[in-house]
Scaffold this motif. Structure first.
Motif, PDB file in Angstrom:
ATOM      1  N   TRP A 149      -6.568   4.098  13.528  1.00 33.39           N
ATOM      2  CA  TRP A 149      -6.816   2.849  13.873  1.00 33.39           C
ATOM      3  C   TRP A 149      -6.911   3.281  15.859  1.00 33.39           C
ATOM      4  O   TRP A 149      -6.735   3.224  16.172  1.00 33.39           O
ATOM      5  CB  TRP A 149      -5.925   1.610  13.872  1.00 33.39           C
ATOM      6  N   ALA A 150      -8.323   1.407  16.069  1.00 32.85           N
ATOM      7  CA  ALA A 150      -8.558   1.668  17.141  1.00 32.85           C
ATOM      8  C   ALA A 150      -6.305   1.887  17.980  1.00 32.85           C
ATOM      9  O   ALA A 150      -5.881   1.945  19.464  1.00 32.85           O
ATOM     10  CB  ALA A 150      -8.406   0.784  17.691  1.00 32.85           C
ATOM     11  N   THR A 151      -5.429   1.015  17.219  1.00 33.46           N
ATOM     12  CA  THR A 151      -4.879   0.340  17.621  1.00 33.46           C
ATOM     13  C   THR A 151      -3.022   0.045  15.997  1.00 33.46           C
ATOM     14  O   THR A 151      -3.737  -0.103  15.255  1.00 33.46           O
ATOM     15  CB  THR A 151      -4.052  -0.934  17.967  1.00 33.46           C
ATOM     16  N   PRO A 152      -2.938   1.356  16.568  1.00 32.67           N
ATOM     17  CA  PRO A 152      -1.876   1.889  15.285  1.00 32.67           C
ATOM     18  C   PRO A 152      -1.266   0.748  14.689  1.00 32.67           C
ATOM     19  O   PRO A 152      -0.435  -0.059  15.583  1.00 32.67           O
ATOM     20  CB  PRO A 152      -1.197   3.244  15.652  1.00 32.67           C
ATOM     21  N   PRO A 153      -0.528   0.670  13.559  1.00 29.45           N
ATOM     22  CA  PRO A 153       0.226  -0.715  12.595  1.00 29.45           C
ATOM     23  C   PRO A 153       1.684   0.077  13.522  1.00 29.45           C
ATOM     24  O   PRO A 153       2.173   1.275  13.775  1.00 29.45           O
ATOM     25  CB  PRO A 153       0.005  -0.874  11.901  1.00 29.45           C
ATOM     26  N   THR A 190       1.190  -7.284   4.488  1.00 31.10           N
ATOM     27  CA  THR A 190       0.770  -5.854   4.423  1.00 31.10           C
ATOM     28  C   THR A 190       1.479  -5.029   4.628  1.00 31.10           C
ATOM     29  O   THR A 190       1.866  -5.073   5.340  1.00 31.10           O
ATOM     30  CB  THR A 190      -1.040  -5.736   4.728  1.00 31.10           C
ATOM     31  N   LEU A 191       1.890  -4.245   3.767  1.00 32.58           N
ATOM     32  CA  LEU A 191       3.316  -3.536   3.844  1.00 32.58           C
ATOM     33  C   LEU A 191       2.846  -1.910   3.249  1.00 32.58           C
ATOM     34  O   LEU A 191       2.653  -1.428   2.572  1.00 32.58           O
ATOM     35  CB  LEU A 191       4.533  -4.243   3.812  1.00 32.58           C
ATOM     36  N   VAL A 211       0.878  -1.140   0.149  1.00 32.67           N
ATOM     37  CA  VAL A 211      -0.191   0.034  -0.105  1.00 32.67           C
ATOM     38  C   VAL A 211       1.213   0.939  -0.243  1.00 32.67           C
ATOM     39  O   VAL A 211       1.664   1.478   0.630  1.00 32.67           O
ATOM     40  CB  VAL A 211      -0.851  -0.203   1.535  1.00 32.67           C
ATOM     41  N   ILE A 212       0.988   2.666  -0.612  1.00 29.58           N
ATOM     42  CA  ILE A 212       1.627   3.195  -1.353  1.00 29.58           C
ATOM     43  C   ILE A 212       0.981   4.695  -0.954  1.00 29.58           C
ATOM     44  O   ILE A 212      -0.573   4.763  -1.318  1.00 29.58           O
ATOM     45  CB  ILE A 212       2.482   3.520  -2.878  1.00 29.58           C
ATOM     46  N   ASP A 219     -10.515  -2.050   5.091  1.00 26.66           N
ATOM     47  CA  ASP A 219      -9.186  -3.270   6.106  1.00 26.66           C
ATOM     48  C   ASP A 219      -8.335  -3.766   5.086  1.00 26.66           C
ATOM     49  O   ASP A 219      -7.771  -4.389   4.937  1.00 26.66           O
ATOM     50  CB  ASP A 219     -10.403  -4.259   5.699  1.00 26.66           C
ATOM     51  N   LEU A 220      -6.986  -2.622   5.377  1.00 27.03           N
ATOM     52  CA  LEU A 220      -6.029  -2.264   4.525  1.00 27.03           C
ATOM     53  C   LEU A 220      -5.132  -1.896   5.640  1.00 27.03           C
ATOM     54  O   LEU A 220      -3.812  -1.103   5.509  1.00 27.03           O
ATOM     55  CB  LEU A 220      -5.325  -1.019   3.360  1.00 27.03           C
ATOM     56  N   ARG A 221      -4.839  -2.251   7.255  1.00 25.77           N
ATOM     57  CA  ARG A 221      -4.393  -2.191   8.084  1.00 25.77           C
ATOM     58  C   ARG A 221      -2.920  -2.911   7.844  1.00 25.77           C
ATOM     59  O   ARG A 221      -2.959  -4.239   7.610  1.00 25.77           O
ATOM     60  CB  ARG A 221      -4.760  -2.928   9.488  1.00 25.77           C
ATOM     61  N   PRO A 222      -1.733  -1.903   7.781  1.00 30.16           N
ATOM     62  CA  PRO A 222      -0.087  -2.947   7.616  1.00 30.16           C
ATOM     63  C   PRO A 222       0.027  -3.448   8.444  1.00 30.16           C
ATOM     64  O   PRO A 222      -0.373  -3.498   9.412  1.00 30.16           O
ATOM     65  CB  PRO A 222       0.016  -1.764   7.049  1.00 30.16           C
TER      66      PRO A 222
END
Length: 190
Positions: free
Chosen positions: A78-82, A111-112, A14-15, A53-56
């Motif tokens: 996000w509730a919990t950041p990546p 997923t990056l 994901v860019i 739904d693109l949580r890395p």
């Protein structure tokens, strides 16, 4: 996109191009902060990532102030950041440098998220995408503006195996935050 039987795992790159930056006098390029529009658009980008739904599993972010601020505002959605890693190599990186950084990512990451700058990010998308859904590739060729998000999907055992033309560009969007009416406009309405 369904994987053939026995195919390697699906991976997503994901860019995210940093949000709109300001140009204050006497501030070095690396230190430029987000403009007011960028401060509105970065959370909108985060909401778009959450909504799709693109949580890395990992975010790689340029060390430039505008990229870091984009990440902070987007990640707050996000509730919990990546987890994030700030990498100075992503600042004004070209395609070979960007790809080398991606190739170093651990195989466990599926997923990056890559947060950085143009023209490198746009050129990376165009290099990696062999095809796209709908007209996403044409959209990137036309313009990859600030806050743009491109989603590249491919099947591979390792990030090191990702190369030119191997990915499918599954989505391209440009989230925008809503501008608050200025005081004069609010006063006229009320």
């Amino acid at each position: 996109m369904n994987a053939p039987a026995g195919a390697p795992p699906r991976r997503r790159l994901v860019i995210l191009r940093h949000a709109k930056s300001a140009w204050p006098d006497g501030v070095a390029d690396h230190e430029r902060p987000l403009a007011p529009r960028g401060r509105r658009d970065a959370p909108a980008a985060g909401r778009a990532l959450v909504g799709a739904d693109l949580r890395p599993d990992l975010a790689l972010c340029s060390t430039a102030v505008r990229a870091r601020q984009t990440w902070e505002l987007a990640a707050a959605e996000w509730a919990t950041p990546p987890p994030v890693r700030h990498d100075p190599r992503l600042y004004v990186a070209d395609v070979p440098e960007l790809l080398a950084t991606v190739h170093e990512v651990a195989d466990e990451v599926r997923t990056l998220l890559l947060i950085g700058h143009n023209p490198g990010l746009e050129e990376l998308v165009l290099t990696l995408a062999g095809d796209s859904l709908d007209d996403a590739l044409d959209e990137v060729r036309t313009k990859f503006p600030t806050s743009a998000i491109a989603v590249l999907t491919w099947y591979g055992d390792t990030w090191r195996s990702l190369g030119p033309g191997m990915a499918l560009l599954t989505d391209m969007k440009v989230p925008r935050g809503k501008k608050e009416p200025d005081k004069k406009t609010r006063d006229k309405k009320g």
